[in-house]
Scaffold this active site. Structure first.
Site, mmCIF file in Angstrom:
data_model
loop_
_atom_site.group_PDB
_atom_site.id
_atom_site.type_symbol
_atom_site.label_atom_id
_atom_site.label_comp_id
_atom_site.label_asym_id
_atom_site.label_seq_id
_atom_site.Cartn_x
_atom_site.Cartn_y
_atom_site.Cartn_z
ATOM 1 N N HIS A 176 44.166 14.193 86.832
ATOM 2 C CA HIS A 176 43.096 15.023 86.279
ATOM 3 C C HIS A 176 43.561 15.589 84.943
ATOM 4 O O HIS A 176 44.672 16.115 84.830
ATOM 5 C CB HIS A 176 42.775 16.149 87.260
ATOM 6 C CG HIS A 176 41.887 17.211 86.702
ATOM 7 N ND1 HIS A 176 40.739 16.930 86.004
ATOM 8 C CD2 HIS A 176 41.989 18.572 86.733
ATOM 9 C CE1 HIS A 176 40.163 18.062 85.630
ATOM 10 N NE2 HIS A 176 40.905 19.069 86.054
ATOM 11 N N ASN B 261 38.585 18.736 79.274
ATOM 12 C CA ASN B 261 38.530 18.651 80.735
ATOM 13 C C ASN B 261 37.084 18.351 81.116
ATOM 14 O O ASN B 261 36.195 19.176 80.912
ATOM 15 C CB ASN B 261 38.993 19.976 81.327
ATOM 16 C CG ASN B 261 38.999 20.001 82.837
ATOM 17 O OD1 ASN B 261 38.324 19.220 83.492
ATOM 18 N ND2 ASN B 261 39.745 20.931 83.421
ATOM 19 N N CYS C 225 36.993 19.418 90.474
ATOM 20 C CA CYS C 225 37.764 18.410 89.735
ATOM 21 C C CYS C 225 38.481 17.400 90.624
ATOM 22 O O CYS C 225 38.995 16.394 90.136
ATOM 23 C CB CYS C 225 38.749 19.093 88.802
ATOM 24 S SG CYS C 225 37.944 20.130 87.564
#
Length: 344
Positions: A257, A287, A117
């Site tokens: 993020h 996500n 990520c």
């Protein structure tokens, strides 16, 4: 590792989210939870899922074209094409080469980066450095992931969180005083077990036994990840800002993020960034891994959240465990409103 060169800027943004919307009700039952539980724990209400004939490179191509169009840069001028992903089309060849071929970006040097990520911010740092070494060049940086293919539907720690998507930016010579100010990249391999896919590599090659044991699924220690983020990310952000002569209250737009809505709210407070405008895409898209930061950035650009000269702070964090932060002054022209299938 800190870098401070004002030579490049983000010139355009793009994103692509698959058409299929997957509401909480659909993922809740297999995971043994309720839709209300998912929303309360994560603030996510839906996510997108790639079509059966869509792979990571397909999503990446769609986002890349959006970024190129918005920047007004012909694909033939792209010198570097970097794809950040932990769910490439296959172990080989690099997904970036597939994207290059689809875009006809034949003059570009291509490679992938896997920092999970945090990958997009790492890829952006590499692009920035390459352009500094070759003034006048341009880079296309894409973050793309298709996590739906590696999730265990019965694992509530992961199945309810992740979606599929891609985001992209064009990076090139700064048009004026605005542009990228600096980066801070750091990793803690001692915490690498917090986020992992155990099988399918050289240590545990894919086999009947690894498949039967679920070794090809994505696994995450959610509590451990939260503790890591809260302990390590705010000092990294504060250090980057301080090194450039800024404080958290100077930040106009914070693009983190989009891991989990509850975590995100706590992080904003811990980092002292309550006064910054923060785009939130996780409620609709979940996500999306390495696509998370560029998708949120494109959302901010296309929704009018960004203005020329804004001080923007990007923050990626995840598997490794790794953190990537970037500080910049916004300089890209206003983007047109999002089209169907894009962030909006």
């Amino acid at each position: 590792m800190a870098v401070a060169m004002q030579t490049t800027a983000i010139l355009g943004t793009g994103s692509y989210l698959p058409k299929e919307e997957v509401p909480n009700e659909e993922v809740a039952a297999p995971a043994g939870v309720t839709a209300d539980w998912i929303e309360r724990k994560t603030q996510i209400t839906s996510r997108r899922r790639a079509a059966p004939d869509e792979a990571t490179s397909d999503l990446a191509v769609r986002a890349a074209r959006e970024a190129l169009d918005q920047a007004g840069i012909d694909v033939g001028r792209i010198g570097y094409l970097i794809v950040a992903t932990s769910t490439g089309d296959s172990p080989q060849p690099p997904t970036s080469c597939l994207v290059q071929d689809a875009l006809s970006a034949h003059g570009a040097a291509c490679f992938d980066i896997n920092v999970v990520c945090s990958g997009f911010v790492y890829a952006l740092a590499v692009a920035h450095s390459l352009i500094a070494l070759r003034p006048g060049s341009y880079a296309l940086v894409v973050g793309a992931d298709v996590y739906s293919r590696i999730l265990d539907a019965t694992d509530r720690r992961t199945a309810v969180l992740f979606g599929d998507g891609a985001g992209a930016v064009v990076v090139g010579p700064a048009p004026g005083p605005s542009g990228i100010i600096g980066f801070d990249l750091c990793s803690d391999g001692g915490a690498s077990r917090l986020i992992r896919v155990d099988a399918g590599g050289s240590r545990l090659p894919a086999s009947y036994e690894t498949l039967a044991a679920g070794g090809h699924y994505f696994r995450m220690d959610g509590r451990g990840v939260t503790d890591f983020v809260m302990k390590t990310v705010p000092p990294v952000l504060d250090g980057l800002l301080d090194g450039a002569g800024y404080r958290p209250h100077d930040v106009d737009v914070f693009v983190p993020h989009q891991a989990n809505g509850v975590l995100l709210t706590e992080l904003i407070g811990r980092a002292g960034l309550d006064g910054a405008r923060t785009p939130r895409t996780l409620e609709k898209y979940g996500n999306v891994g390495s696509a998370s930061v560029p998708v949120a950035l494109d959302h901010a650009n296309r929704s009018g959240l960004l203005s020329e000269g804004d001080l923007v702070l990007l923050a990626g964090f995840g598997g490794g465990m790794s953190i990537g932060a970037c500080l910049l002054h916004w300089s890209a022209p206003p983007a047109p409103a999002a089209r169907k299938g894009q962030t909006s």
